[in-house]
Design a protein around this motif. Structure first.
Motif, short mmCIF file in Angstrom:
data_model
loop_
_atom_site.label_atom_id
_atom_site.label_comp_id
_atom_site.label_asym_id
_atom_site.label_seq_id
_atom_site.Cartn_x
_atom_site.Cartn_y
_atom_site.Cartn_z
N LEU A 166 19.60 17.25 24.48
CA LEU A 166 20.67 17.23 23.49
C LEU A 166 21.03 18.64 23.04
O LEU A 166 22.19 18.96 22.81
CB LEU A 166 20.24 16.39 22.28
CG LEU A 166 20.18 14.88 22.49
CD1 LEU A 166 19.58 14.20 21.28
CD2 LEU A 166 21.57 14.33 22.77
N SER A 204 24.13 17.44 17.78
CA SER A 204 23.44 16.52 18.69
C SER A 204 24.41 15.68 19.50
O SER A 204 24.07 15.19 20.57
CB SER A 204 22.51 15.59 17.89
OG SER A 204 23.26 14.63 17.17
N ASP A 235 25.41 12.79 18.64
CA ASP A 235 25.11 11.37 18.44
C ASP A 235 26.12 10.74 17.49
O ASP A 235 26.72 11.42 16.65
CB ASP A 235 23.70 11.22 17.88
CG ASP A 235 23.21 9.78 17.95
OD1 ASP A 235 23.70 9.03 18.82
OD2 ASP A 235 22.33 9.40 17.14
N ILE A 249 20.76 8.52 12.28
CA ILE A 249 21.41 9.23 13.37
C ILE A 249 20.54 10.39 13.85
O ILE A 249 19.84 11.02 13.05
CB ILE A 249 22.80 9.74 12.92
CG1 ILE A 249 23.60 10.27 14.10
CG2 ILE A 249 22.68 10.79 11.82
CD1 ILE A 249 25.06 10.56 13.77
#
Length: 221
Positions: A12, A51, A53, A65
């Motif tokens: 990530l 990230s 996400d 998250i």
């Protein structure tokens, strides 16, 4: 198992243009999203910049998250103003979204299942007990009005009705503060405002010709 999390974090970090030091700051950020200070919002989109996400709140407004230290979360829900929050590790976040007082906001918020229709109707009612809006974030009464009221435009220290077309280039609205007609509202502090609404329908008839361009009603705390 911890090695799997390190690998995921490293990947990530590379995708986000980071480095291994960033990967070491990988964590799970948790929080709750509300509106009107205490109403949980459902199905709100949460995006972490570093990230990459994405998560959504549940019916209690809670979310979790994947993120990095000092990541930035973007919180968005139809009918509400977008919020950006910079995060740090080991903190539970409570994020309150501001309702947009626009023509389509009510249906947008309800149809996207962010909030129940009855709860939203009660929250935005000027007579709603014990749940006043927090306007303290606004610099002055004019920035409050321009951000919260639909169909008006602030021009300096004047508020005009954008729906009226006339030879008068500035169709000034009528100011009514605590049920009294006033000529100046510049003295009002946003934090002292309990509610504000704009009336430009039959409700203005009680003010006669003075209310022809619409009435801006302000109720103080």
């Amino acid at each position: 198992m911890k090695y799997i999390y390190v690998i995921i974090a490293s990947v990530l970090a590379m995708l986000a243009g980071g480095n291994y030091a960033d990967a070491q700051d990988f964590n799970i950020t948790r929080g709750i999203v509300t509106a009107f200070n205490d109403i949980p919002l459902n199905n709100v989109k949460i995006s972490a910049f570093k990230s990459g996400d994405t998560a959504y709140t549940d019916s209690t407004g809670q979310f979790a998250i994947m993120s990095f230290n000092k990541d930035v979360l973007t919180i968005s829900a139809s009918g509400f103003a977008e919020n950006k929050t910079r995060i740090r590790k080991n903190k539970l976040y409570k994020i309150n979204l501001v309702y947009r007082a626009k023509e389509t906001s009510f249906n947008d918020a309800v149809n996207n299942k962010h909030i129940a229709e009855s709860a939203l109707r009660q929250a935005i009612s000027p007579t709603s007990p014990g749940r006043g809006r927090d306007y303290s974030k606004y610099e002055n009464i004019y920035t409050l009005i321009s951000s919260e009221i639909y169909n008006v435009r602030v021009k300096g220290s004047s508020v005009v009705n954008t729906k009226i077309r006339s030879f008068d280039s500035s169709p000034q609205v009528l100011y009514v503060v605590d049920d009294r007609i006033v000529s100046d509202i510049s003295y009002i502090l946003p934090d002292d405002v309990k509610s504000v609404e704009f009336i430009d329908d039959v409700g203005t008839t009680i003010y006669g010709m003075q209310g022809a361009n619409g009435v801006l009603k302000i109720t103080l705390k």
